[in-house]
Write an enzyme that holds these catalytic residues in place. Structure first.
Site, short mmCIF file in Angstrom:
data_model
loop_
_atom_site.label_atom_id
_atom_site.label_comp_id
_atom_site.label_asym_id
_atom_site.label_seq_id
_atom_site.Cartn_x
_atom_site.Cartn_y
_atom_site.Cartn_z
N HIS A 296 18.00 -1.95 27.69
CA HIS A 296 19.40 -1.55 27.53
C HIS A 296 19.80 -1.54 26.06
O HIS A 296 20.48 -0.62 25.59
CB HIS A 296 20.31 -2.53 28.29
CG HIS A 296 20.18 -2.45 29.78
ND1 HIS A 296 20.31 -1.28 30.49
CD2 HIS A 296 19.94 -3.43 30.71
CE1 HIS A 296 20.16 -1.52 31.78
NE2 HIS A 296 19.92 -2.82 31.93
N HIS B 77 13.92 -6.54 30.16
CA HIS B 77 14.94 -5.73 30.81
C HIS B 77 16.13 -5.48 29.87
O HIS B 77 16.55 -4.33 29.69
CB HIS B 77 15.42 -6.46 32.07
CG HIS B 77 16.46 -5.71 32.84
ND1 HIS B 77 16.15 -4.80 33.83
CD2 HIS B 77 17.82 -5.73 32.76
CE1 HIS B 77 17.26 -4.29 34.32
NE2 HIS B 77 18.29 -4.84 33.70
N GLU B 78 16.63 -6.55 29.28
CA GLU B 78 17.80 -6.40 28.42
C GLU B 78 17.48 -5.65 27.13
O GLU B 78 18.33 -4.94 26.60
CB GLU B 78 18.39 -7.78 28.09
CG GLU B 78 18.86 -8.56 29.31
CD GLU B 78 19.90 -7.81 30.14
OE1 GLU B 78 20.58 -6.91 29.60
OE2 GLU B 78 20.03 -8.13 31.33
#
Length: 270
Positions: A23, A19-20
């Site tokens: 980003h 997920h990170e």
């Protein structure tokens, strides 16, 4: 219990990192400075810097975060009166500002801060060596770092690399990139599991028998065999096969099986 906890930490860690990283990747491509990429929360265990980003591993495996320049949670204000150490390069530009009380990190010029601007004009003003008779101003390099109170070294965040300076489409993509990455991860995991677990492809009646498929092996079915019919009913794909077998629990099932050499009848006890 311990195995379950470890498995949870590993799986959760993979989800968080995926997920990170979404980003992080989108931000980097959008020209947004990612100051820190953290796995875990709480006190840091160790860190390293690569491509202007500080990667940290923290004590509590309960999440993680990407710290982008200009984020609401990204606060690097150095308050007046703060004692710092400044490292300068050969051009007298500040390349690192140590605000930590861990003085062993490096030996620099001791300065008591009066005023700073690390976003626009990039400078530090203060009294050198406690001499309040002369206020000195030091210019700060665009890619300078700041060592925070916990000893973590991150880059400063000039306004041109902040989140707000990116275009609206880039900001939107950066915000949703984490969820998109988890979506891709889900597809990848299910694809891998499908190959590992074996079975029959949805659009085929060809069998892939795994070591745990004792019923199929006992019936003489091997990898690559095709199930042509179940109790005389023709099967051309997995749906046909599943439909014809599902209500035969405990009963002998006559399968017409084809391999590379011959077609024969096998009996299956589901």
């Amino acid at each position: 219990m311990i195995t379950t906890i470890i498995a949870f930490i590993i799986v959760f860690g993979i989800i968080v990192i995926s997920h990170e990283f979404g980003h992080y990747y989108a931000a980097k491509k959008s020209g947004i400075l990612v100051r820190e990429f953290s796995v875990g929360m709480g006190p840091k265990l160790f860190y390293f810097i690569r491509n202007h980003t500080t990667f940290t591993l923290r004590l509590l495996p309960l999440g993680g975060y990407v710290r982008m320049a200009g984020d609401a949670d990204d606060d690097e204000e150095i308050k007046p009166g703060t004692p710092v150490s400044l490292r300068l390069n050969d051009d007298d530009l500040v390349t690192s500002i140590n605000t930590s009380n861990k003085n062993s990190l490096f030996q620099g010029i001791p300065v008591t801060v009066v005023k700073t601007d690390l976003e626009n004009e990039l400078y530090v003003e203060g009294y050198e060596n406690g001499d309040e008779s002369e206020l000195k101003r030091y210019s700060v390099a665009h890619d300078a770092t700041i060592i925070e109170s916990d000893g973590t070294e991150v880059q400063i965040a000039p306004v041109d690399v902040q989140f707000q300076s990116a275009s609206l489409p880039h900001r939107m993509i950066t915000n949703v990139a984490g969820v998109f990455n988890n979506f891709i991860l889900t597809i990848l995991v299910f694809t891998i599991l499908a190959f590992i677990q074996g079975g029959v492809a949805n659009n085929s009646n060809r069998v892939n028998v795994t070591p745990t498929d004792s019923v199929a092996r006992d019936a003489g079915i091997k990898n690559g065999d095709r199930i042509l019919s179940v109790n005389g009913v023709k099967t051309t794909n997995w749906n046909d096969l599943a439909t014809n077998i599902q209500d035969k629990a405990g009963k002998k099932v006559d399968l017409k099986v084809q391999n590379d050499k011959q077609t024969k009848n096998n009996f299956l006890n589901p």
